[in-house]
Design a protein around this motif. Sequence first.
Motif, PDB file in Angstrom:
ATOM      1  N   PRO A 104      37.851  64.460  46.554  1.00 54.00           N
ATOM      2  CA  PRO A 104      38.309  64.398  45.104  1.00 54.00           C
ATOM      3  C   PRO A 104      37.765  63.298  44.402  1.00 54.00           C
ATOM      4  O   PRO A 104      37.637  62.105  45.197  1.00 54.00           O
ATOM      5  CB  PRO A 104      39.767  64.483  45.317  1.00 54.00           C
ATOM      6  N   VAL A 105      37.510  63.330  43.234  1.00 57.91           N
ATOM      7  CA  VAL A 105      37.245  61.981  42.427  1.00 57.91           C
ATOM      8  C   VAL A 105      38.403  61.405  41.929  1.00 57.91           C
ATOM      9  O   VAL A 105      39.707  62.120  41.921  1.00 57.91           O
ATOM     10  CB  VAL A 105      36.219  62.317  41.228  1.00 57.91           C
ATOM     11  N   SER A 106      38.384  60.069  41.468  1.00 60.84           N
ATOM     12  CA  SER A 106      39.585  59.451  41.069  1.00 60.84           C
ATOM     13  C   SER A 106      40.007  59.916  39.612  1.00 60.84           C
ATOM     14  O   SER A 106      39.028  60.194  38.754  1.00 60.84           O
ATOM     15  CB  SER A 106      39.314  58.010  40.927  1.00 60.84           C
ATOM     16  N   MET A 107      41.235  59.815  39.253  1.00 60.93           N
ATOM     17  CA  MET A 107      41.753  60.405  38.100  1.00 60.93           C
ATOM     18  C   MET A 107      41.174  59.352  36.863  1.00 60.93           C
ATOM     19  O   MET A 107      41.230  59.674  35.907  1.00 60.93           O
ATOM     20  CB  MET A 107      43.072  60.578  38.192  1.00 60.93           C
ATOM     21  N   ARG A 108      41.057  57.967  37.114  1.00 58.51           N
ATOM     22  CA  ARG A 108      40.546  57.035  36.425  1.00 58.51           C
ATOM     23  C   ARG A 108      39.059  57.184  35.836  1.00 58.51           C
ATOM     24  O   ARG A 108      38.712  56.716  34.961  1.00 58.51           O
ATOM     25  CB  ARG A 108      40.837  55.549  36.979  1.00 58.51           C
ATOM     26  N   SER A 109      38.241  57.928  36.732  1.00 55.09           N
ATOM     27  CA  SER A 109      37.131  57.926  36.557  1.00 55.09           C
ATOM     28  C   SER A 109      36.530  59.176  35.833  1.00 55.09           C
ATOM     29  O   SER A 109      35.518  59.413  35.407  1.00 55.09           O
ATOM     30  CB  SER A 109      36.178  57.938  37.784  1.00 55.09           C
TER      31      SER A 109
END
Length: 734
Positions: free
Chosen positions: A138-143
């Motif tokens: 999963p990717v970070s929510m901030r990115s």
Amino acid sequence: MSGWDEGAVYYSNQAQFTEASTDAEAAAASSTTSRHSVLLKFKEFIRNFEKEKNIFPYKESLVNNPKFLLVHLEDLLSFDSDLPSLLRSAPSDYLPLFENAAAEVLASLKMKVAGDSGEMVEPHTGEVQIFLASKEDPVSMRSLGAQYISKLVKISGITIAASRIKAKATYVHLICKNCKSARVIPCRPGLGGAIVPRSCDHIPQPGEEACPLDPWLVVPDKSKYVDQQTLKLQENPEDVPTGELPRNMLLSVDRHLVQTIVPGSRLTIMGIYSIFQAANSSTNHKGAVAVRQPYIRIVGMEETNEASSRGPATFTQEEVEEFKKFASNQDAYKVICSKIAPSIFGHDDVKKAVACLLFGGARKNLPDGVRLRGDINVLLLGDPSTAKSQFLKFVEKTAPIAVYTSGKGSSAAGLTASVIQDSSSREFYLEGGAMVLADGGVVCIDEFDKMRPEDRVAIHEAMEQQTISIAKAGITTVLNSRTSVLAAANPPSGRYDDLKTAQDNIDLQTTILSRFDLIFIVKDIRMYDQDKVIASHIIKVHASAQTTSNDSRPPKDENWLKRYIQYCRTECHPRLSESACAKLQSDYVDIRRGMRQQANETGESAAIPITVRQLEAIIRLSEALAKMKLSHVATEGDVAEALRLFKVSTMDAARSGINQHINISPDMANEIKQAENQIKRRLGIGNRISERRLIDDLTRMGMNESIVRRAILIMHQRGEVEYQRERHIIVRKV
């Protein structure tokens, strides 16, 4: 029908560009052919993809469950390398195609059925919802930024809120208020709306009135609807950078995904990163037409359960062998205890207790539906600067799931769950607090004694029944909080006072004390040899700290312990052996008899009660000790060590402090009586005085300070005086 349906979606998009050039028309024509070929590819994939020889997983799952189909992107990639990239780059275009393909395949797989007139007709199949899953990280929510809009993304987090179910129109039925002609226009999926045309295309007859501008009325009864629900996803606590607030993201789920998720569960979701025009944005963004709010439309999700939450719970073969080899060592228990907070000197028994807390006992479900908790709760009580908070910080880093809170800064709602009103829809929803978010892990509560009593009561249920019941604002529910609690507290006067009884030093209620399995009294003892060793240890830690910062080995060691704890908690659920049960029974009866004898001699009960809960505590400790060695049976040795831990902690705490009935000579009793009379003379009923001043006044009259203190203590126990303002002020009661 589906072919017409697809064309309608396609052409409604082009309605804005009626005066298109020939190039655009050519491009449109090519796109239709490519869409048709993609549709055929999707159908072929569902029909012909086989895992092994003659096993067609997607075809079979469609027949068994015609409502939805879970597709793995890896399978799609192995079948055709172009399809996943198409889905990733333009999911909102190709997912409806995929769903149409699935519905067509399903119709072709079904047998013909007899209709009303008796002849065979095609069976009616509903829509099929496609769920996507992939093994990527999963990717970070901030990115998530503008470059991800309308792309497929994968993120993970904790759901903190779930709204009620709403009905969302997929096709809106319009009727012209002048000529009564009807139209059906499609709605954009997710949180988007429908584009209603401005004019009616009815050509008026001579003498007939022309249709005005904006003639369309929506007929709600004839429109088509699906279920929709919005969720709020907050990023995992361990992914939040230090000192920042956790971000949250709006999610929208529809059809078969609604009502599958409760707040507090950890999710990994695949979805389409989309934008919508916020309803209330017109007030604060006047004229900001182009500003949109992001949200994610979920097209697939998996729940990470307690075992597999936080990182991969799939252990490699080498790791499992290494763990088993380590567990078969004779001194596995010692090695684990030496890895617990290595920077803290001494406190061996506290370290052993913390190790037991991290591994936990075995949770049991009885046939009648009663759950017995397997989590171990530990209370550290004692002087300042005895590394209590360091233990809590270490556990927060090492436990697979942990939440750290401080007593003064946490309220009852913040620890359990709060009911919050949604600003836009005015609905109430639940947000889980620390005890709910740490489900399956550890809650570390510092400054436990500084909590307000009404906040402390909120933890009672979570510590024993492992649930949190809520009945607020029309929401009545029960949330799980299967957590261990590690709490640190100071005695009321700041330091542990040996001149006071155990009751006065441990200023917590019996109800909360009996829920702690182990209670440690950590004293700062002034001894020359010990002080010398501790000083050299601390100086060594500070001196060698700089050299290890360049070396990357310590995190691996910490990580190993974390993985080992996770492995033991998932794989091993020990039970007591017959001989261990017999030994435990006789020892418990002896402890109870001893406590009763002590109560009879001194005439008052112990500060810490020894109840059946403490027997269960010893059982849990034995199981935790067996779990460290990956053994499925807790032996007599484990029970003996658990009893020893219990005796050095809770039993010592129950016996600690002085008892005013012990070693009081007649002369001393007489002096105490005199001191009491002087205090009563000095302090009228209802008056107040500072304790320091009262003691100074009486010592000037020639009395011994310790006698005066003891007199005040005895009067306090009788209820003649009471303390206020953290025991600085004494008030004489009526």
